[in-house]
Design a protein around this motif. Sequence first.
Motif, PDB file in Angstrom:
ATOM      1  N   PRO A   1       0.808  -1.222   0.000  1.00 38.86           N
ATOM      2  CA  PRO A   1       0.000   0.000   0.000  1.00 38.86           C
ATOM      3  C   PRO A   1       0.845   1.278   0.000  1.00 38.86           C
ATOM      4  O   PRO A   1       0.507   2.259  -0.677  1.00 38.86           O
TER       5      PRO A   1
ATOM      6  N   LEU B   1      -1.665  -5.882 -10.196  1.00 37.75           N
ATOM      7  CA  LEU B   1      -1.409  -6.515  -8.903  1.00 37.75           C
ATOM      8  C   LEU B   1      -1.070  -7.994  -9.049  1.00 37.75           C
ATOM      9  O   LEU B   1      -1.583  -8.685  -9.938  1.00 37.75           O
TER      10      LEU B   1
ATOM     11  N   VAL C   1      -4.440  -1.778  -2.021  1.00 40.58           N
ATOM     12  CA  VAL C   1      -3.887  -1.223  -3.257  1.00 40.58           C
ATOM     13  C   VAL C   1      -4.998  -0.985  -4.279  1.00 40.58           C
ATOM     14  O   VAL C   1      -4.982   0.010  -5.008  1.00 40.58           O
TER      15      VAL C   1
ATOM     16  N   ALA D   1       2.181   1.754  -3.481  1.00 40.77           N
ATOM     17  CA  ALA D   1       1.101   2.172  -4.376  1.00 40.77           C
ATOM     18  C   ALA D   1       0.761   3.646  -4.169  1.00 40.77           C
ATOM     19  O   ALA D   1       0.457   4.369  -5.135  1.00 40.77           O
TER      20      ALA D   1
END
Length: 377
Positions: A92, A131, A118, A95
Motif C-alpha cells: 500500500p 497486482l 492497493v 502504491a
Amino acid sequence: MSKHHVFIAGSGGIGRALGLILATQPEIDAHVYLGDISKTAATSAVKFVQKGSESQAAEAVLMPPNGQSDECSEVLDRCDILLDCLPGSQAPRMAQWARKHQLHYANLTEYVQETREVLEIAEGAPTGFVLQTGLAPGFINVLAHQLYQQFTRRHKVTQVDRISMKVGALTRHAMPPHFYGFTWSPIGVATEYLKEAEVIRDFKKTYLPALSDTQSLIIDGIDYEDDFTSGGAANLPDHFCDTVRHLDYRTLRWPGHYDWVRSIIAKTPAQTDPIAYLEDHMLESIPTIEEDQVIIYASVSGKDSKGHLHQIEKSHQIGPRTVGKQQLRAIQHTTAAPLAEIAHQLLSGKWSGPVLQSDIDPDTFLSGPFVKASYGS
C-alpha cells in the motif's frame, strides 16, 4: 524508442534480477533506479546489474523505512513506473507513492489484505496498477486462464468442473526432517503456510485453512506433495465463481515437508505471533540453497457438450538461467520475468486504474518476450 525511467523498490534477489533483465533485453530501453532501505544493498544490486549487462543505466537510491525522503521524491518525479519487489506489507505504501507521482505500478505480493488496499488506492488512477504479477500469484493464474479459454472453446462449453494451479520453488535434493531448503523469502513462506486460502467450491468462493489437505501426486514422473496455501490464486476465485465448480491453488513440496511444518505449528505458544514463531523455527533448521528449480502445473477438467470427461494440462520444470553475464536462480527469473512483461505492457499505455490477473490477456502475456525468455513456449 524513448528511454523509460524505472524505479524498482527492493534490491534483494528479485529486485536485482528484474534490474538485470530490464538492462539486457532490448524491448524496454530502461534507466533503472534500484531502491532499498539499505544503501549497501542498493549499491550491491546496481553493481550486479552493471556487471551483468555492461550497462551504466542503473543507480542506487536510499529509501526511508517510513514516509518518503526528498531523494526518493526527486527520483520518482523522473520515473514512468514503480515496480514493487518489497515484502507485501509495503505494497500500500508503494502504491501511494505511485499514485502521488502519477506512475504506473506493479507488484508481486500474495498478501490478500494489502492487495485490497492497493485496489482502493488505484481506483480512478490515470496510470495502470497491476497486482500480484510474479510467479504465484501471477504467471500460474494467467496460464490457468489460458487453459480455461482453450478448454471451453474446444469443447463448446461455458462451465468446467475444476481448475487446478500448483507451483513449487524447490531444491534439487531434500533431506529429513524438513525436506526443504529456502529458495526465497522465509517470511513469505511462513505467511502462506498460516493464512487462509481462497478457493471455489460448488461455484462459490470460500476459504480453507492452509495446510489442511496434503495430497500426493506425480508430475512428469516425479513424486510431490501439495497443499493449500494463501494468496496464489490471485483474484481467480472471484472471477470464476459462476463458471468453475472447483478451483484452488496449492504449493508443491517434497514429500514429508508439510508433516514437519504442522509439527512446528502445533507447538506455537499462546500469545505468540504464529507467523514469526514458524519463521524463526524454519530459519533455525532449514538452510538457504542456491541451486534451485521451479515446478509449475496447471490443469482444467470438465465434460464436453456430450457429457464426456476431458482434461487439459501444462507443466514446466525450470532451472537457473544465465542473463547477460550473471546467473539467476530459477525463483529469481521466473518471478521477475512476469513483472518485466507487465512493465512492458504498462509502458505501452495499455491500462489505467486497477488491473487484476483475470484482466490480463493470456495469449499476449504468455507469448511476450520476457515471459518466453524465462518459461519457453
